[in-house]
Design a protein around this motif. Structure first.
Motif, mmCIF file in Angstrom:
data_model
loop_
_atom_site.group_PDB
_atom_site.id
_atom_site.type_symbol
_atom_site.label_atom_id
_atom_site.label_comp_id
_atom_site.label_asym_id
_atom_site.label_seq_id
_atom_site.Cartn_x
_atom_site.Cartn_y
_atom_site.Cartn_z
ATOM 1 N N PHE A 31 0.834 -1.214 0.000
ATOM 2 C CA PHE A 31 0.000 0.000 0.000
ATOM 3 C C PHE A 31 0.863 1.256 0.000
ATOM 4 O O PHE A 31 0.593 2.208 -0.736
ATOM 5 N N CYS A 32 1.904 1.273 0.838
ATOM 6 C CA CYS A 32 2.761 2.464 0.923
ATOM 7 C C CYS A 32 3.504 2.718 -0.386
ATOM 8 O O CYS A 32 3.691 3.878 -0.789
ATOM 9 N N ILE A 33 3.941 1.661 -1.050
ATOM 10 C CA ILE A 33 4.624 1.832 -2.335
ATOM 11 C C ILE A 33 3.670 2.403 -3.381
ATOM 12 O O ILE A 33 4.001 3.354 -4.106
ATOM 13 N N ILE A 34 2.472 1.830 -3.455
ATOM 14 C CA ILE A 34 1.490 2.315 -4.426
ATOM 15 C C ILE A 34 1.109 3.767 -4.134
ATOM 16 O O ILE A 34 1.057 4.615 -5.038
ATOM 17 N N ALA A 35 0.865 4.073 -2.854
ATOM 18 C CA ALA A 35 0.482 5.438 -2.477
ATOM 19 C C ALA A 35 1.595 6.422 -2.788
ATOM 20 O O ALA A 35 1.349 7.527 -3.292
ATOM 21 N N GLY A 36 2.841 6.046 -2.503
ATOM 22 C CA GLY A 36 3.957 6.943 -2.768
ATOM 23 C C GLY A 36 4.171 7.201 -4.245
ATOM 24 O O GLY A 36 4.398 8.346 -4.660
ATOM 25 N N LEU A 37 4.091 6.154 -5.054
ATOM 26 C CA LEU A 37 4.305 6.316 -6.499
ATOM 27 C C LEU A 37 3.174 7.110 -7.142
ATOM 28 O O LEU A 37 3.418 8.028 -7.951
ATOM 29 N N LEU A 38 1.926 6.764 -6.814
ATOM 30 C CA LEU A 38 0.788 7.474 -7.403
ATOM 31 C C LEU A 38 0.765 8.939 -6.968
ATOM 32 O O LEU A 38 0.427 9.830 -7.768
ATOM 33 N N ILE A 54 10.220 5.536 -8.708
ATOM 34 C CA ILE A 54 10.702 4.151 -8.749
ATOM 35 C C ILE A 54 12.210 4.065 -8.527
ATOM 36 O O ILE A 54 12.674 3.194 -7.774
ATOM 37 N N PRO A 55 13.030 4.950 -9.144
ATOM 38 C CA PRO A 55 14.476 4.873 -8.887
ATOM 39 C C PRO A 55 14.863 5.099 -7.427
ATOM 40 O O PRO A 55 15.955 4.708 -7.017
ATOM 41 N N GLU A 56 13.991 5.733 -6.630
ATOM 42 C CA GLU A 56 14.312 5.976 -5.223
ATOM 43 C C GLU A 56 14.040 4.760 -4.345
ATOM 44 O O GLU A 56 14.537 4.683 -3.215
ATOM 45 N N PRO A 104 14.991 1.493 -4.480
ATOM 46 C CA PRO A 104 16.134 0.691 -4.022
ATOM 47 C C PRO A 104 16.893 1.327 -2.853
ATOM 48 O O PRO A 104 17.353 0.613 -1.946
ATOM 49 N N GLY A 105 17.032 2.657 -2.866
ATOM 50 C CA GLY A 105 17.706 3.319 -1.751
ATOM 51 C C GLY A 105 16.935 3.177 -0.455
ATOM 52 O O GLY A 105 17.529 2.979 0.615
ATOM 53 N N ILE A 106 15.592 3.271 -0.531
ATOM 54 C CA ILE A 106 14.763 3.099 0.658
ATOM 55 C C ILE A 106 14.888 1.673 1.184
ATOM 56 O O ILE A 106 15.040 1.443 2.398
ATOM 57 N N VAL A 107 14.828 0.700 0.269
ATOM 58 C CA VAL A 107 14.952 -0.709 0.660
ATOM 59 C C VAL A 107 16.322 -0.982 1.274
ATOM 60 O O VAL A 107 16.445 -1.721 2.253
ATOM 61 N N MET A 108 17.350 -0.358 0.719
ATOM 62 C CA MET A 108 18.700 -0.570 1.241
ATOM 63 C C MET A 108 18.826 -0.065 2.679
ATOM 64 O O MET A 108 19.430 -0.734 3.535
ATOM 65 N N ARG A 109 18.228 1.099 2.966
ATOM 66 C CA ARG A 109 18.289 1.612 4.344
ATOM 67 C C ARG A 109 17.574 0.660 5.300
ATOM 68 O O ARG A 109 18.053 0.413 6.409
ATOM 69 N N SER A 110 16.438 0.136 4.875
ATOM 70 C CA SER A 110 15.713 -0.815 5.713
ATOM 71 C C SER A 110 16.496 -2.108 5.885
ATOM 72 O O SER A 110 16.518 -2.702 6.968
ATOM 73 N N ALA A 111 17.146 -2.542 4.801
ATOM 74 C CA ALA A 111 17.938 -3.776 4.867
ATOM 75 C C ALA A 111 19.109 -3.627 5.823
ATOM 76 O O ALA A 111 19.496 -4.590 6.503
ATOM 77 N N GLN A 112 19.683 -2.443 5.883
ATOM 78 C CA GLN A 112 20.802 -2.222 6.804
ATOM 79 C C GLN A 112 20.359 -2.400 8.248
ATOM 80 O O GLN A 112 21.074 -2.992 9.062
#
Length: 452
Positions: free
Chosen positions: A251-258, A290-292, A294-302
């Motif tokens: 939901f957050c991904i869809i809301a952010g992109l739209l 969309i290009p942003e 991976p950076g968000i996912v990387m911070r969460s993965a850390q």
């Protein structure tokens, strides 16, 4: 030299390393490896146990997803909208902006489930505004640190997931049990905040305007929808906590992109909904591209990469403590206290002092399997005790010498750690008062649970 003497020396050595600032994961790992050699446990056994933690830990999949949710709602601007709504509701009171920051912490926690993410996000957003509004910078930083304590109590909660996994309790029940105690923590801290601000005359008042409240509420609809989605799905049993985490991320991904597409298409400023004439601008937030992602996912993965190994090694540590007889020693000590309340309050003191020197995760993993069965043996409801245990552990986020939230708040605000301590005292008093109340009134944790 006896095995007991060697283990004592190992324990003193890793304690010294901890005091030098060595990461907690390495401190526990050194202790586990050293004790394994003393007890003639092979390193193959250690590796197998570490792998076994995650092979059986389907519930732990929710942890990285909720961490990612927190990063997504921060990046998208949903967190800002929630804080704007809280300020519109409370800005007319003395200390309204500080109280609003505590309310915003509660709303943010209801989506992210992380104490450090709550402190960092709300602190970085509202600390500059509070300083401009006439608040002492030390008080504003301490407020962000204290507000973050509810991050692991208000559902969804990462630490409740870990507790449920360890103690084989329904995570959905633990989530629901945390709702009222988490709300009481926020209200208790807001009351303490109001008193301190009245005494010092801090904060500028804004008029309470129904139009402003409604507009900011409408502008924060995405945040409210995410909160409702998680609670509705878990409470009704439509999906498990792990599935709820996945749904919320989607939901957050869809809301952010739209939101990003719509705001650029119609040239909207999605950051100040009450100043915009167009209702369309209140429907969308700042968003991201969309290009942003991976950076968000990387911070969460850390963050996940820090927490996951700590969970695994702490589980092995708990097993070694069992082999050493720690559970029997603590159990005998607690049962010697007598009945229900002596055992309960002694367990609370153990959790409180442990939280002063350790993060809530190792405190939970090491102590919960020891204390929970003893509490259950004297009649404490397991779900009620889980709330008591974790509220106590959350208080440790603002108690020195560890006080993780104090370090986080210091980092995002630039206020030195030791200058925050004075202004954490009123919040500590409020949180401890709520903690005692929750321990004495089980219905505060159990009332919302079905069949209770």
């Amino acid at each position: 030299m006896t095995d007991g003497t060697i283990i004592t020396l190992i324990s003193l050595g890793v304690t010294f390393l901890f005091m030098l600032g060595v990461p907690v994961f390495l401190v526990i790992a050194y202790w586990v490896i050293g004790c394994s050699f003393v007890l003639n446990l092979t390193l193959d056994n250690l590796g197998a146990e570490l792998l076994n933690v995650f092979n059986k830990g389907f519930a732990l999949l929710a942890m990285p997803l909720f961490i990612l949710t927190g990063d997504l709602i921060n990046k998208s601007g949903i967190a800002r909208r929630l804080s704007d709504f809280a300020y519109a509701c409370l800005g007319w009171l003395r200390g309204g902006l500080a109280m609003a920051s505590l309310g915003a912490c509660g709303l943010f926690a209801a989506i992210s489930g992380s104490n450090s993410a709550t402190t960092a996000t709300i602190g970085s957003m509202l600390h500059p505004e509070m300083v401009k509004g006439g608040y002492d910078e030390r008080f504003s930083a301490a407020t962000a640190a204290a507000g973050g304590t509810v991050g692991i109590i208000i559902p969804p909660s990462i630490i409740f997931i870990v507790y449920g996994f360890l103690m084989n309790l329904p995570i959905s029940d633990l989530f629901v049990a945390g709702i009222l105690p988490g709300a009481l923590m926020v209200i208790g801290m807001q009351f303490a905040c109001w008193i301190i601000c009245r005494m010092n005359g801090w904060g500028y008042l804004i008029p309470l305007q129904l139009n402003r409240v409604l507009k900011t509420a409408f502008g924060a609809w995405l945040g409210f929808f995410a909160i409702g989605l998680v609670l509705w799905g878990i409470y009704t049993g439509k999906f498990s906590p792990t599935e709820a985490a996945g749904v919320t991320v989607g939901f957050c991904i869809i809301a952010g992109l739209l939101s990003w597409v719509v705001s650029r298409m119609f040239r909207l400023d999605g950051t100040k909904p009450w100043n915009e004439k167009s209702y369309l601008s209140m429907l969308v937030v700042e968003g991201f591209t969309i290009p942003e992602i991976p950076g968000i996912v990387m911070r969460s993965a850390q963050i996940t990469g820090i927490l996951a190994p700590l969970i695994a090694i702490s589980v092995v540590m708990q097993q070694i403590l069992s082999l050493l007889g720690a559970q029997e020693v603590i159990g005998d000590f607690l049962t010697s206290m007598g009945g229900y309340y002596p055992v309960l309050f002694t367990a609370m003191l153990i959790v409180f002092f442990s939280g002063m020197i350790l993060e809530s995760l190792p405190v939970t993993i090491i102590l919960a399997p020891i204390l929970a069965p003893i509490a259950a043996s004297v009649g404490v409801d397991p779900v009620h005790f889980s709330v008591i245990f974790l509220v106590g552990a959350s208080i440790g986020f603002i108690t020195p010498p560890y006080g993780l939230n104090l370090y986080v708040a210091s980092g995002v605000t630039g206020v030195p750690y030791f200058r925050l301590l004075k202004y954490t005292v009123p919040y500590l008093i409020a949180l401890i008062s709520v903690w005692v109340l929750v321990s004495l009134v089980p219905d505060l944790a159990l009332a919302l649970l079905p069949n209770r």
